[in-house]
Design an enzyme around this catalytic site. Structure first.
Site, PDB file in Angstrom:
ATOM      1  N   ARG A   6      11.331   3.808   3.110  1.00 20.30           N
ATOM      2  CA  ARG A   6      10.912   2.816   4.074  1.00 20.30           C
ATOM      3  C   ARG A   6      12.261   1.996   4.461  1.00 20.30           C
ATOM      4  NH1 ARG A   6       5.937  -1.082   4.469  1.00 20.30           N
ATOM      5  NH2 ARG A   6       5.103   0.979   4.752  1.00 20.30           N
TER       6      ARG A   6
ATOM      7  N   ARG B 113       0.976  -1.296   0.178  1.00 24.23           N
ATOM      8  CA  ARG B 113      -0.042  -0.027   0.110  1.00 24.23           C
ATOM      9  C   ARG B 113       0.967   1.457   0.000  1.00 24.23           C
ATOM     10  NH1 ARG B 113      -2.932  -4.001   1.744  1.00 24.23           N
ATOM     11  NH2 ARG B 113      -0.937  -4.393   2.702  1.00 24.23           N
TER      12      ARG B 113
ATOM     13  N   HIS C 123       5.483   6.179  11.585  1.00 22.78           N
ATOM     14  CA  HIS C 123       4.945   5.995   9.966  1.00 22.78           C
ATOM     15  C   HIS C 123       3.988   7.137   9.845  1.00 22.78           C
ATOM     16  CE1 HIS C 123       3.704   4.371   6.458  1.00 22.78           C
ATOM     17  NE2 HIS C 123       3.252   2.976   6.586  1.00 22.78           N
TER      18      HIS C 123
ATOM     19  N   LYS D   5      25.996  -3.986  -1.762  1.00 22.90           N
ATOM     20  CA  LYS D   5      27.338  -3.960  -1.908  1.00 22.90           C
ATOM     21  C   LYS D   5      28.013  -3.076  -0.647  1.00 22.90           C
ATOM     22  CE  LYS D   5      26.865  -3.432  -6.994  1.00 22.90           C
ATOM     23  NZ  LYS D   5      27.009  -2.529  -7.901  1.00 22.90           N
TER      24      LYS D   5
HETATM   25  C1  NCD Z   1       1.828  -0.974   7.928  1.00 21.83           C
HETATM   26  C2  NCD Z   1       3.358  -0.895   8.210  1.00 21.83           C
HETATM   27  O1  NCD Z   1       4.355  -1.129   7.019  1.00 21.83           O
HETATM   28  O2  NCD Z   1       4.161  -0.358   9.302  1.00 21.83           O
HETATM   29  N1  NCD Z   1       1.440  -1.051   6.793  1.00 21.83           N
HETATM   30  C3  NCD Z   1       1.366   0.013   5.946  1.00 21.83           C
HETATM   31  O3  NCD Z   1       1.796   0.617   5.727  1.00 21.83           O
HETATM   32  N2  NCD Z   1       0.003  -0.244   5.463  1.00 21.83           N
HETATM   33  C4  NCD Z   1       1.240  -1.808   9.002  1.00 21.83           C
HETATM   34  C5  NCD Z   1       1.849  -3.255   9.220  1.00 21.83           C
HETATM   35  O4  NCD Z   1       2.612  -3.544   8.302  1.00 21.83           O
HETATM   36  O5  NCD Z   1       1.430  -3.967   9.873  1.00 21.83           O
END
Ligand code: NCD
Length: 449
Positions: free
Chosen positions: A105, A54, A133, A83
């Site tokens: 991420r 997502r 997040h 690397k």
């Molecule tokens: C979440 C995450 O990656 O922290 N997912 C997301 O971004 N929609 C929640 C999860 O992975 O549980």
């Protein structure tokens, strides 16, 4: 000249800015295909060191809908990271001409802050370990705003793995700032981390109280529920019994999956909280929307999918318009009337013996060439310090004052007024002595205030 504006933490935005993002998102949601003239010629780079469906796809869809382009490294194990390239070098390369904004991420807490400090283009934190997040939080808040028309004073249950869910941590900070009430229903052993509770208490004036959650029925039966409420006079709380706070009616239940990739704890599905028709039949949950950042496993039973209160798929869909608003704003393509600014109270740097951050997955342990351990005063009374990268609390038993050369027990009253830049947090007495500090009786000078 000031650098680019990043979105590392939900605290980087003022409440006025967040409300403005909701309004933008609503415009985008009305006709998402009508905005291709907003960002033509601009490129966003997705740097994903952890799996995502997502977050990455909704960011990329958002950028394409704004008329921009996307370059994507969906699996950074396929990149030069394998690397041995550092994150700091990667963002300097990607921001140095490949892209105008970076969506990152990473599995290490504090990674987005590190990337932001090296990047010449805006960095958006799309999840840093179990830390934060913020764009999922904006999506979640936007959903509450669309469903309930307000966030102030609503009652939200946060359920599941509250310890390792980064979505929960950013969401809790934001709910507290908006004056919402939070009922924590953790999976046993996965309670909200102490550093998050401390912060909610000290920075956002949130009072944690034991909840009498019996009215949450089977959802809370196996959990040690806790009620977190902002101490604000405007509270519209339905929880009126000051001694045994009772849950009367909930506006949203936010369920999370066990974050097994972070704690490696036994994946015992049968023991994990499960939200189904029976739990949702409780009177207190009759009007509650059911939310989940997804991916879901077994914690929301599929029989809930057809329940009109279940909004988790709508919630994911709304990730596109809100991310269009985030990208448009950080790329400077949307005028803002809102006063910019952060929630954060001023953070004072403090010195710490030679202790490394206690969190082994902090970016300060993984990018040692680019990260200097850095600590901040988390609170004055009681005296506490935390890692500036991952927010994890620092264990210490003594604190010294550099101007007198004294060291004291951490709880000593005389420390409360010492200037933060004169404080040195120490593991133990041995460390205090090794660094040349003395016990207070050897000196008569009082600590300066
Ligand atoms: C979440 C995450 O990656 O922290 N997912 C997301 O971004 N929609 C929640 C999860 O992975 O549980």
């Amino acid at each position: 000249m000031s650098g680019p504006r990043h979105l590392v933490s939900i605290d980087d935005l003022s409440l006025a800015e967040i409300r403005e993002l909701f309004e933008r998102a609503q415009e985008f949601a009305q006709d998402p295909r009508a905005w291709a003239a907003l960002c033509p010629g601009l490129i966003s780079a997705s740097l994903f060191y952890e799996p995502s469906t997502r977050t990455r796809l909704s960011f990329e869809s958002a950028m394409l809908r704004l008329g921009g382009g996307v370059v994507t490294a969906a699996d950074m194990r396929q990149s030069s990271a394998s690397k041995g390239e550092s994150l700091a070098d990667t963002v300097r390369v990607v921001g140095g001409g490949y892209a105008d904004i970076i969506v990152l991420r990473h599995p290490s807490e504090g990674a987005a802050r590190l990337a932001a400090s090296y990047s010449s283009v805006p960095v958006i934190n799309a999840g840093d370990g179990s830390h934060e997040h913020p764009t999922q939080t904006l999506c979640d808040l936007y959903n509450l705003y669309v469903e309930h028309g307000r966030i102030e004073g609503i009652d939200v249950v946060l359920a599941g793995d509250l310890r390792y869910s980064r979505t929960i941590h950013s969401f809790a900070y934001a709910l507290a700032r908006f004056g919402a009430n939070i009922i924590c229903v953790p999976q046993a052993g996965f309670e909200m981390p102490e550093y998050v509770l401390q912060r909610l208490r000290e920075e956002f004036g949130v009072e944690p109280l034991r909840a009498d959650a019996t009215r949450l029925g089977s959802l809370a039966a196996a959990s040690d529920a806790m009620y977190l409420t902002p101490q604000k006079p405007h509270q519209l709380s339905l929880f009126t019994d000051a001694r045994g706070w009772k849950v009367d009616r909930v506006d949203a239940v936010y369920m999370t999956r066990p974050q097994t990739e972070r704690h490696g704890a036994d994946d015992n599905k049968s023991e994990y909280l499960r939200l189904g028709k029976r739990a949702m039949a409780e009177e207190s949950l009759r009007q509650a929307v059911v939310m989940h950042p997804l991916p879901r496993r077994d914690e929301i039973s599929e029989e809930m999918d057809s329940d009109p209160r279940s909004i988790y798929f709508k919630q994911a869909a709304r990730g596109v318009p809100i991310r269009m608003a985030i990208l448009g704003t950080l790329l400077g393509r949307l005028d803002s009337q809102a006063e910019p600014g952060a929630a954060q109270v001023q953070r004072y740097p403090v010195t710490v013996g030679d202790n490394p951050c206690p969190n082994t997955t902090c970016i300060s342990h993984t990018e040692t060439r680019h990260v200097l351990p850095s600590y901040q005063l988390a609170s004055r009374s009681p005296l506490r310090a935390h890692c500036a990268w991952c927010s994890q609390e620092l264990p210490f038993t003594f604190v010294a004052c550099t101007s007198t050369g004294h060291y004291h027990q951490a709880g000593a009253a005389c420390l409360r007024r010492v200037r933060p830049d004169h404080l040195v947090f120490l593991r133990d007495e041995g460390q205090a002595r090794a660094l040349g500090f003395e016990p207070p009786q050897r000196s008569t000078r009082p600590c300066p205030q």
